[in-house]
Design a protein around this motif. Structure first.
Motif, PDB file in Angstrom:
ATOM      1  N   ASP B  40       0.854  -1.183   0.000  1.00 55.19           N
ATOM      2  CA  ASP B  40       0.000   0.000   0.000  1.00 55.19           C
ATOM      3  C   ASP B  40       0.897   1.242   0.000  1.00 55.19           C
ATOM      4  O   ASP B  40       1.676   1.466   0.920  1.00 55.19           O
ATOM      5  CB  ASP B  40      -0.886  -0.053   1.260  1.00 55.19           C
ATOM      6  N   SER B  41       0.766   2.037  -1.051  1.00 52.17           N
ATOM      7  CA  SER B  41       1.643   3.207  -1.201  1.00 52.17           C
ATOM      8  C   SER B  41       1.485   4.190  -0.048  1.00 52.17           C
ATOM      9  O   SER B  41       2.440   4.833   0.362  1.00 52.17           O
ATOM     10  CB  SER B  41       1.332   3.941  -2.505  1.00 52.17           C
ATOM     11  N   SER B  65       5.887   0.258  -5.594  1.00 51.65           N
ATOM     12  CA  SER B  65       5.564   0.381  -7.004  1.00 51.65           C
ATOM     13  C   SER B  65       6.767   0.887  -7.762  1.00 51.65           C
ATOM     14  O   SER B  65       7.611   1.588  -7.212  1.00 51.65           O
ATOM     15  CB  SER B  65       4.411   1.360  -7.175  1.00 51.65           C
ATOM     16  N   LEU B  66       6.827   0.560  -9.010  1.00 54.38           N
ATOM     17  CA  LEU B  66       7.825   1.144  -9.878  1.00 54.38           C
ATOM     18  C   LEU B  66       7.505   2.620 -10.013  1.00 54.38           C
ATOM     19  O   LEU B  66       6.390   2.978 -10.350  1.00 54.38           O
ATOM     20  CB  LEU B  66       7.721   0.498 -11.260  1.00 54.38           C
ATOM     21  N   SER B  67       8.455   3.461  -9.751  1.00 51.68           N
ATOM     22  CA  SER B  67       8.363   4.878 -10.064  1.00 51.68           C
ATOM     23  C   SER B  67       7.110   5.583  -9.600  1.00 51.68           C
ATOM     24  O   SER B  67       6.413   6.191 -10.359  1.00 51.68           O
ATOM     25  CB  SER B  67       8.462   5.072 -11.577  1.00 51.68           C
ATOM     26  N   SER B  68       6.797   5.483  -8.334  1.00 50.95           N
ATOM     27  CA  SER B  68       5.772   6.383  -7.819  1.00 50.95           C
ATOM     28  C   SER B  68       6.295   6.923  -6.514  1.00 50.95           C
ATOM     29  O   SER B  68       5.579   7.155  -5.576  1.00 50.95           O
ATOM     30  CB  SER B  68       4.463   5.650  -7.591  1.00 50.95           C
ATOM     31  N   GLY B 133      -0.692  -4.375 -12.396  1.00 53.73           N
ATOM     32  CA  GLY B 133      -1.018  -3.116 -11.747  1.00 53.73           C
ATOM     33  C   GLY B 133       0.173  -2.437 -11.111  1.00 53.73           C
ATOM     34  O   GLY B 133       0.067  -1.335 -10.610  1.00 53.73           O
ATOM     35  N   ARG B 134       1.351  -3.102 -11.105  1.00 49.42           N
ATOM     36  CA  ARG B 134       2.507  -2.478 -10.487  1.00 49.42           C
ATOM     37  C   ARG B 134       3.515  -2.094 -11.560  1.00 49.42           C
ATOM     38  O   ARG B 134       4.456  -1.384 -11.297  1.00 49.42           O
ATOM     39  CB  ARG B 134       3.118  -3.467  -9.500  1.00 49.42           C
ATOM     40  N   GLY B 135       3.328  -2.633 -12.758  1.00 51.55           N
ATOM     41  CA  GLY B 135       4.183  -2.257 -13.865  1.00 51.55           C
ATOM     42  C   GLY B 135       5.215  -3.301 -14.233  1.00 51.55           C
ATOM     43  O   GLY B 135       5.674  -3.347 -15.368  1.00 51.55           O
ATOM     44  N   ASN B 309      12.634   2.032 -16.166  1.00 54.92           N
ATOM     45  CA  ASN B 309      12.010   2.828 -15.092  1.00 54.92           C
ATOM     46  C   ASN B 309      11.125   1.966 -14.251  1.00 54.92           C
ATOM     47  O   ASN B 309      10.984   0.794 -14.494  1.00 54.92           O
ATOM     48  CB  ASN B 309      11.253   4.030 -15.631  1.00 54.92           C
TER      49      ASN B 309
END
Ligand code: ATP
Ligand code: ATP
Ligand code: MG
Ligand code: MG
Lengths: 519, 309, 325, 325
Positions: B40-41, B65-68, B133-135, B309
């Motif tokens: 959870d971000s 997550s990738l790149s957030s 959903g995470r890339g 990325n």
């Protein structure tokens, strides 16, 4: 106590009970002899149901003791009561809508097969036999939720009888029954008492209580006022004890029959298999009482007028076509409906008394959808005063009120909504005599202000006391129109129960009568 | 010093990384506080704030997550706490962090695709993907297909179904793919956990040996087991253990000034097959193994491949 | 006169009964119909769908979910609910695998897994029975707690290898039907008779329909609730053993999401959350719907990106068609 | 006598009022007490806990959850429920980020996000109002569907960069208080007055308390339900904008789990799932509890592996202490 205690089936001493600081019972002594029917009367909120709940183990008392047979208890619970032979029919028949009639009757005491499973066959068999014995005609495999209130009440009684109790507590068992069903129950009660049961009988129908009881205990404001031998009491003396003063007796000597205008006109209202070609017109200021046997269509008629269900035929309200597609439509046109089943369909239990009263007319209390809470409180308080709601506490959740006061709150909603036309089912069911008179006065006042009132009732006295005209329904059509003047309850009962052919001394509503004048 | 180790979720992958770092920290005399973002971000951001409040000297993080991670980095930067990412690279943020260490996600599937293509010259291939959903799952599939094509194989991807990194879902999905395509030649699953499920389904269908099973990431202990048993042909290993130890040491370096911040490092990775399975870096290293990693020379920074990325 | 009354109420009775039957059946028929539509469409799209092998696969695939959903049916009937079943599944599975690893005995492992489920279920029952808070929130708390327990006892990593359990559950079959399918069938039958014929089942319906009335009838509410939750826990234990056997391993998160899928299956199968009603056969229908949809999407080659959206649409549609206003 | 009666009932009334206050407050006090115990213990364990900065952090951390939970309170009061709020949050967030990316306008992005929430909420309301199936299962279907939609429209990857929105929401503050906290406070106040003073709010309580009675009182049930779900959707849209701003990106799964945490917060705050009752201030208490526990575990250095178990224990304990039988 003078009586030999060995003769007492149950004896409660100095029972007290408060709910959040409010006294419901104050040091009440109460005892019932074997073979006795013991009436318990008092105004709404006097503490009758609370006492019964304590004797039935549904609630513990705050203090006091209960002696059953040899044993003395500080508090009872349902299991102990079962073992001690105490059975109860609560004011709100507590049953299981999703289970069958048989399963309800045997709940908690299911006959079992050798493998410990429920023996459905035996259970149905026994239930059938029991209902037959009680002369009740209800199919045991039916889902309880499909029965109407009267039948549910009968099932509750059957369940209590099945428990082979030595002590039977009946809390307003006849409130939802019509006269013949009630008579039938009285026979049953007498038989049971003769066989040695101790029976506690609560009712607001004082005549019933006087007829059936050996002794009567009167409660007022949670205190015991006294115990009287039924033979030595009459209705007036009971009322005086309950209320603390004598009530004037109202006698119908004349009724208004001429009304300035027609408010509601029904023409050939038909609902397949329920209502058949009903036509009537209700004058501005008129009060019509509608009655009939179970299933005669009184409910359907009320529901059609109030927009709950639809019918063929035409309705006219104040001269304009009236075709309510929903209750909302009906209310918008000034027609309010009060259903009989107040717990399931009437009251919002977790809501305050005030909230329940204002619910159908919030628009009057709101500006731009913003509620005037102070105004609401004031309005609810004045309504509580008008209807003698006890306690006068609009912020109290309605579920904490006694049964009769709950019904007053429900009626308060209709009154507050300020309707032109009131459609009421059993407007005073479970309401004490004094309050009943008050409610009747209110309805008359509303009518005098120009409203129309049509109420459905199975209470013969009420029909005679309140209605300007009484309609008797049979098989969905109007069988007789009676004037209450000089009408005795016996006459009315005869008319209700008359065979379809016996129309001799009744008159059917003249189809042409669109004018506001009736005989 | 005190360092925060933040895992993205409850998955075993992070557990192994966490345990290795704890062992290394013990040997180097540091204290490790652990955090879990539960994928959870928001919780991740909260963890970073809380670690800062607690006064840690540096944060080592497997990002959710990738790149957030702009928000997370901004928080750390404002508080002056160096933060080192093991996952979640964003070129724009490189100069704001202690460092990034990551496998090259877009190309990570390529060698697996090549490997499969070299073995399976034609026929049907299917993919079971990780949770979308995470890339990353999306990228693995793309890389795999690229590698398959580059290998010159005529094999064709006929089915792509979700497996959510989950053994049971992969088991079920494999059975279904095998029903739809009984002549399947190869199956690519995104990680070793799903490989366990897939291998069971292949075995249940009686097709062990007929279907080539390849795993995209991990080299987890249970994956290596499968490789030894001959049920899994290849796993592109990226051990969280050695990677985390290296990342931790780099972070330490940034804190004591011996390592230049803002650099990108490749996470260690190897293609593991039956031939080199014994040389695979263990996920659950012994003390001695960790001691070795602690003494190894630090990895050199690299230029991230374009498109990473 | 009493005859007139009785005739009328007879009529009333029949009317009502007929109406009810019709109504109840609409729901049931819709579910069956939905199942048939999915089967036909998938069969047209991919003829292999109807192979015995695939049909057995579907049953095999839904077996653990089915078992959990059958247990949950008992609770929903009694207006209970256990959101912790997924986490319980993980814990019981890990205990099973750890016990097998420690003792080498499959039997001990199975018993340990079942006992774990039973004990946790009983604890949930006790918490629910002795508190006025709703089961939803109590078991949500337990779910979080048990997820943590699963991580702690497993050390956060999979516990691999279940020896003979795997050979039996994961591979064994009788008359080509895999053992987990038999286990599911047995649980189905047990729950069916429990709800239909046992006194305990009757009390579950009674408590679900009107708890206060049940209490006034002298039914020992607390004891019955504890029993029902404990039985549910035991059933979850069974599912844990099955799933651990199928996967030849136990994972700290292997039960995640089972709670919602199980409840969805029960409710799709016609048991309302408010209790008092319900059948385990309906639940079987709900479980099959979920299993079929997933199977058919994979067989029809619906891309990974689209599966969740399609599944959601089908669940919503199935539910809505079943109970129009 | 009638005077005596009225005096008596006056007394009764006051008594009752006092009684009611006391009763209602037992629950509230327990929650407040639990909060205080956690605060004191954490402050002893780590003095930094009480720093203004940390307290503001906690408010900042719970802001999105709080907003979602306030919206859910409206639904629970009316005996409704929306399990799809988490997925809705993801979808609305992605729409916001995509719109900003496409148009470069933060304002358009915000409007698009809010509109997305509003529309999805209204759809949920329509489905719930026109069907007899319970909101639980309808919105569970929608949750699965929307999770799929989030993946489809985002292409499965995070949508990065929200320009000015991030600078404002993620970093901006007024009087040292971050903007998301203001947003949460505004939503709190709006929902508070909506429930307490608006006709719509009163109708929500009535429908939750007894839907049939509400219908017979002339309340347009379907319209009110649609309005309530739409408002909830709009509020989720607000949360989506806030969360997207905080993270400077929208993730297809960023809302996962929000539904359960929001419902937990509402129920811990004293609003029952059966409706008819509830306060948004209670919900604030529930939200703070969840935020505090997580913060305090981090500050006390409770390891990652133990946090779930501890959190579960605290939720269960808080709930149980609050409503003992
Ligand atoms: N559960 C409860 N909580 C709070 N107050 C209660 C509760 N039950 C009863 N009371 C209060 O106790 C008093 C006595 O109520 P009770 O139901 O015994 O009256 P009753 O004599 O049966 O009246 P009725 O004829 O209207 O049924 C009333 O003032 C009522 O409001
Ligand atoms: N929900 C229902 N389903 C099926 N039939 C119904 C339903 N409600 C009423 N009926 C039928 O409509 C007829 C009229 O019923 P209604 O309730 O209007 O009678 P009533 O005079 O009010 O009876 P009661 O004295 O029992 O209140 C009955 O024959 C009954 O069987
Ligand atoms: Mg009473
Ligand atoms: Mg009637």
């Amino acid at each position: 106590m003078v009586e030999g205690s060995e003769n007492l089936a149950i004896e409660a001493r100095r029972i007290s009970k408060s709910f959040f600081g409010a006294r419901a019972l104050k040091a009440v002594d109460f005892s019932v002899r074997r073979g006795e029917v013991h009436g318990l009367v008092g105004k709404n909120g006097a503490g009758k149901s609370t006492l019964v709940k304590i004797l039935a183990g549904a609630q513990p008392p705050d203090s006091g003791t209960i002696r059953v047979g040899e044993k003395t208890f500080e508090a009872l619970d349902p299991l102990t009561c079962g073992k001690a032979g105490i059975a109860v029919v609560h004011q709100n028949a507590e049953l299981h809508p999703e289970l069958s009639v048989a399963a309800n009757i045997f709940l908690g005491a299911e006959p079992r097969t050798r493998f410990g499973f429920v023996d459905e066959k035996t259970m149905a068999e026994e239930a059938r036999k029991l209902l037959e014995q009680l002369k009740l005609d209800i199919a045991v495999e039916r889902r309880l939720g499909d029965l109407d209130i009267a039948m549910r009440q009968q099932v509750a009684i059957a369940k209590a009888v099945r428990e082979k109790a030595r002590i039977l507590l009946l809390d307003e068992p006849t409130a939802a029954l019509n006269k013949s069903q009630a008579d039938f129950l009285f026979d049953l009660i007498r038989d049971l008492a003769e066989s040695g049961l101790a029976i506690v009988y609560i009712s607001h129908h004082l005549d019933e209580v006087l007829t059936i009881s050996n002794r009567i205990t009167v409660l007022r404001n949670g205190e015991k006022v006294g115990v009287v031998e039924a033979g030595e009491a009459d209705k007036e003396s009971l009322i005086a004890m309950m209320v603390g003063r004598a009530l004037e007796k109202t006698v119908r000597e004349s009724v208004t029959t001429a009304f300035p205008a027609v408010i509601l006109d029904l023409d050939a209202i038909t609902v397949p298999e329920k209502l058949d070609d009903v036509s009537l017109s209700l004058g501005r200021g008129e009060i019509i009482g509608v009655t009939g046997l179970m299933g005669s269509g009184t409910r359907e008629l009320a529901e059609v007028i109030s927009g709950v269900s639809r019918a063929s035929g035409t309705m006219t309200l104040e001269g304009k076509p009236y075709e309510p597609a929903s209750v909302r439509d009906a209310i918008a046109r000034g027609v309010v409906f009060i259903p009989e089943d107040m717990r399931e369909r009437g009251l919002v239990m977790p809501m305050s008394v005030g909230g329940n009263i204002s619910l159908a007319a919030l628009g009057n209390l709101a500006r731009l959808s913003w509620l005037n809470l102070g105004g609401e409180r004031k309005a609810a308080l004045s309504m509580s005063e008008r209807l003698d709601l006890v306690p006068r506490a609009p912020e109290k959740e309605v579920r904490f009120l006694s049964g009769g006061n709950q019904r007053k709150a429900l009626l308060g909603r209709a009154v507050f909504a300020g309707a032109k036309l009131f459609v009421l089912e059993e407007p005073t069911q479970g309401v004490d005599v004094e309050a009943q008179a008050q409610i009747h006065d209110h309805l008359r006042a509303l009518a005098a202000d120009g409203a129309g009132v049509i109420f459905m009732s199975t209470d013969l006295e009420e029909l005679i006391a309140l209605a300007d005209r009484i309609l008797v329904l049979r098989d969905g059509s109007i069988d007789a129109t009676l004037s209450p003047v000089g009408l005795t309850p016996e006459d009315l009962l005869t008319a209700i129960q008359a065979q379809p052919s016996a129309h001799a001394n009744t008159q059917s509503e003249p189809r042409s009568t669109k004018a506001a004048t009736h005989v | 010093d005190t360092y925060a180790f933040m895992r993205a979720g409850p998955d075993p992958f992070y557990q192994y990384g966490m345990e290795a770092v704890q062992m290394a920290a013990e040997q180097l005399g540091d204290e490790i506080v652990t955090y879990n973002a539960n994928n959870d971000s928001t919780q991740e951001l909260a963890n970073i704030q809380d670690a800062i409040t607690q006064g840690v000297d540096g944060i080592l993080i497997y990002a959710v997550s990738l790149s957030s991670e702009k928000a997370a980095i901004a928080q750390a930067q404002r508080a002056g706490v160096p933060i080192f990412f093991e996952y979640g690279y964003d070129p724009e943020l490189l100069d704001k962090v202690a460092g990034f260490m990551q496998i090259d996600v877009p190309t990570f599937g390529v060698p697996v695709g090549k490997f499969v293509g070299e073995t399976v010259k034609e026929g049907k291939v299917a993919i079971i993907s990780g949770k979308l959903g995470r890339g990353d799952a999306e990228a693995y599939s793309e890389g795999f297909k690229k590698g398959l094509t580059e290998s010159g194989s005529k094999a064709e991807v006929v089915s792509e179904v979700p497996g959510d990194w989950n053994r049971q879902m992969a088991l079920d999905a494999t059975a279904q793919i095998l029903t739809a395509h009984p002549d399947l030649k190869a199956l690519y699953v995104h990680n070793d956990d799903m490989a366990v499920g897939a291998s069971i389904a292949i075995e249940r269908a009686g097709k062990t040996g007929e279907v080539l099973l390849a795993s995209g990431t991990n080299g987890a202990p249970y994956g290596l087991e499968l490789i030894k048993e001959g049920k899994l042909a290849v796993s592109h290993a990226n051990p969280p253990s050695s990677a985390s130890v290296m990342a931790y040491r780099l972070l330490k370096g940034v804190v004591d000034g011996s390592v230049e911040p803002g650099q990108y490092y490749d996470a260690p990775s190897t293609m593991i097959t039956k031939d080199n399975v014994d040389e695979a870096q263990p996920w659950d290293p012994s003390k001695e193994q960790v001691a070795e990693w602690v003494k190894m020379p630090l990895p050199e920074p690299v230029k991230p491949a374009p498109g990473t990325n | 006169m009493s005859e007139a009354i009785s005739t009328r109420s007879e009529v009333k009775g029949n009317d009502a009964k007929a109406g009810r039957l019709k109504f109840a059946n609409i729901g049931r028929y819709t579910l069956v119909l939905t199942l048939i539509v999915i089967i036909v469409l998938t069969a047209i799209g991919n003829p292999r769908f109807l192979s015995t092998n695939n049909l057995l696969n579907i049953l095999f695939q839904v077996s653990a979910l089915g078992i959990v959903a059958f247990g949950q049916t008992i609770l929903l009937v009694s207006a209970g609910l256990d959101l912790s079943v997924g986490a319980m599944l993980s814990v019981a599975g890990i205990v099973t695998a750890l016990t097998i690893a420690a003792t080498g005995s499959v039997l001990l492992g199975v018993l340990a897994g079942l006992a774990t489920g039973l004990v946790i279920g009983a604890i949930n029952g006790m918490l629910v029975a002795t508190n006025r808070a709703t089961p939803f929130i109590i078991t949500l708390g337990m779910m979080t707690f048990l997820q943590g327990v699963a991580i702690i006892i497993s050390g956060g990593s999979p516990v691999n290898g279940t020896g003979g359990l795997f050979d039996f559950i994961g591979f064994g079959s009788l008359a080509t039907i895999p053992y987990p399918v038999y286990v599911m069938a047995i649980v189905l039958v047990v729950v069916f008779f429990l709800l239909r014929n046992s006194v305990l089942g009757r009390y579950a319906f009674a408590i679900g329909g009107n708890e206060e009335a049940a209490r006034l009838s002298g039914i020992p509410i607390a004891r019955i609730k504890i029993a029902l939750y404990a039985i549910n826990g035991l059933i979850v234990g069974v599912a844990a053993v099955v799933l651990t056997g199928i996967l030849d391993s136990a994972l700290p998160n292997m039960g995640t999401g089972y709670e919602l899928r199980a409840i969805a299956a029960v409710v799709i199968g016609g048991t309302p959350l408010v209790g008092g009603r319900g059948t385990v056969l309906g639940t079987l229908g709900g479980v099959l719907l979920l299993g079929l949809v997933s199977n058919s999407m994979n067989l029809l080659g619906i891309g990974a990106n689209y599966q969740s959206a399609v599944l959601g649409l089908i669940i919503t549609a199935a539910v809505i068609l079943q109970r129009p206003r």
